[in-house]
Write a protein that holds these residues in place. Sequence first.
Motif, PDB file in Angstrom:
ATOM      1  N   TYR A  86       3.113 -23.611  75.192  1.00  0.00           N
ATOM      2  CA  TYR A  86       1.772 -23.318  74.673  1.00  0.00           C
ATOM      3  C   TYR A  86       0.833 -24.490  74.938  1.00  0.00           C
ATOM      4  O   TYR A  86      -0.305 -24.319  75.418  1.00  0.00           O
ATOM      5  CB  TYR A  86       1.794 -23.072  73.159  1.00  0.00           C
ATOM      6  CG  TYR A  86       2.713 -21.998  72.659  1.00  0.00           C
ATOM      7  CD1 TYR A  86       3.071 -20.914  73.451  1.00  0.00           C
ATOM      8  CD2 TYR A  86       3.220 -22.059  71.366  1.00  0.00           C
ATOM      9  CE1 TYR A  86       3.919 -19.932  72.967  1.00  0.00           C
ATOM     10  CE2 TYR A  86       4.055 -21.081  70.875  1.00  0.00           C
ATOM     11  CZ  TYR A  86       4.410 -20.027  71.675  1.00  0.00           C
ATOM     12  OH  TYR A  86       5.241 -19.067  71.186  1.00  0.00           O
ATOM     13  N   GLU A  87       1.297 -25.687  74.602  1.00  0.00           N
ATOM     14  CA  GLU A  87       0.449 -26.876  74.701  1.00  0.00           C
ATOM     15  C   GLU A  87      -0.010 -27.126  76.128  1.00  0.00           C
ATOM     16  O   GLU A  87      -1.122 -27.626  76.350  1.00  0.00           O
ATOM     17  CB  GLU A  87       1.206 -28.098  74.183  1.00  0.00           C
ATOM     18  CG  GLU A  87       1.422 -28.095  72.682  1.00  0.00           C
ATOM     19  CD  GLU A  87       2.137 -29.343  72.222  1.00  0.00           C
ATOM     20  OE1 GLU A  87       1.595 -30.030  71.348  1.00  0.00           O
ATOM     21  OE2 GLU A  87       3.235 -29.639  72.749  1.00  0.00           O
ATOM     22  N   ARG A  88       0.828 -26.793  77.091  1.00  0.00           N
ATOM     23  CA  ARG A  88       0.516 -27.105  78.483  1.00  0.00           C
ATOM     24  C   ARG A  88       0.037 -25.904  79.286  1.00  0.00           C
ATOM     25  O   ARG A  88      -0.127 -25.986  80.502  1.00  0.00           O
ATOM     26  CB  ARG A  88       1.754 -27.729  79.153  1.00  0.00           C
ATOM     27  CG  ARG A  88       2.019 -29.140  78.619  1.00  0.00           C
ATOM     28  CD  ARG A  88       3.461 -29.548  78.764  1.00  0.00           C
ATOM     29  NE  ARG A  88       3.672 -30.901  78.220  1.00  0.00           N
ATOM     30  CZ  ARG A  88       3.775 -31.156  76.916  1.00  0.00           C
ATOM     31  NH1 ARG A  88       3.668 -30.182  76.044  1.00  0.00           N
ATOM     32  NH2 ARG A  88       3.954 -32.391  76.485  1.00  0.00           N
ATOM     33  N   THR A 135       6.639 -24.074  71.940  1.00  0.00           N
ATOM     34  CA  THR A 135       5.470 -24.922  71.694  1.00  0.00           C
ATOM     35  C   THR A 135       5.099 -25.756  72.920  1.00  0.00           C
ATOM     36  O   THR A 135       3.912 -25.921  73.237  1.00  0.00           O
ATOM     37  CB  THR A 135       5.731 -25.850  70.491  1.00  0.00           C
ATOM     38  OG1 THR A 135       5.996 -25.057  69.337  1.00  0.00           O
ATOM     39  CG2 THR A 135       4.515 -26.725  70.219  1.00  0.00           C
ATOM     40  N   GLY A 159      -1.086 -31.737  70.003  1.00  0.00           N
ATOM     41  CA  GLY A 159       0.171 -31.357  69.380  1.00  0.00           C
ATOM     42  C   GLY A 159       0.060 -30.583  68.089  1.00  0.00           C
ATOM     43  O   GLY A 159       1.076 -30.280  67.458  1.00  0.00           O
ATOM     44  N   TYR A 175      -3.167 -25.264  70.903  1.00  0.00           N
ATOM     45  CA  TYR A 175      -2.858 -26.581  70.333  1.00  0.00           C
ATOM     46  C   TYR A 175      -3.807 -27.647  70.884  1.00  0.00           C
ATOM     47  O   TYR A 175      -4.242 -27.565  72.037  1.00  0.00           O
ATOM     48  CB  TYR A 175      -1.421 -26.992  70.674  1.00  0.00           C
ATOM     49  CG  TYR A 175      -0.371 -26.250  69.905  1.00  0.00           C
ATOM     50  CD1 TYR A 175       0.300 -26.849  68.849  1.00  0.00           C
ATOM     51  CD2 TYR A 175      -0.048 -24.938  70.235  1.00  0.00           C
ATOM     52  CE1 TYR A 175       1.282 -26.170  68.143  1.00  0.00           C
ATOM     53  CE2 TYR A 175       0.924 -24.246  69.532  1.00  0.00           C
ATOM     54  CZ  TYR A 175       1.583 -24.861  68.492  1.00  0.00           C
ATOM     55  OH  TYR A 175       2.551 -24.189  67.791  1.00  0.00           O
TER      56      TYR A 175
END
Length: 241
Positions: free
Chosen positions: A72-74, A69, A180, A177
Amino acid sequence: MEWIGDARLAAGPEATWYLEAAFTSGAHLGTVYDDPTTPVVVTGIEEVTTLRIPSGRLVVDAPWHDDETFEYERGLPTSPPRELAVRIPPGTYQVEIAWTAGPYEFLGEHCDGVECAATRLRISDDPVIGWEMGLGVDDDIDRLQPGEQVRFYSDANVGCFADAGAWRALAAPFRTYVDGRPVPRDSEMLPGRCERITDESQQADLVTFTAESGGVVWLGRTRTGDVATIVVTSGMPGAKA
């Protein structure tokens, strides 16, 4: 010449029986847990949707992994998907689910016990003469231990079939995302809690299916060694006799 598989990958008698029985309506796959008098019966084979694989390269994996995760977020690179080493002819194929029912009671309530026994991608209608585990491109057959099952893992009990050539675009909706939280996906909802993501620019698809903690991929081979079907199972007898 008749196909001769590698014994290290071959399905044992129990696994072979399960793979054939799971897609036979009316077959018994055992009995309900704690109730040997109630059979678990294959109630039908459902045609879920079609899947386009223009590259001939197939991913069978979870569409996302919880432990990535942060990446993915970054927008950071993540691990590659589990692409099968075997190649199939580019084309459009049917995705099917084998359903079972084993009714039981829980806390005084009746439950129908409907479950997914297996999911398959039907490549052709040619007869299958043997089954073997499907290795990924990064799997080393020489490192297999006797009786070991090679599998993919899923934190959310979801697996998928997808075109490997279009994986980045097809998997993106599961890995987007904001603050978050995952962004709602623009996907087609299908029977059996499945989803279909399409990438029209590459004429390719991704289709999800239920896979409890992941699954084992099995290749159904014809007499000439061609792959007629690709089946994913989550809970079944072992790989070897």
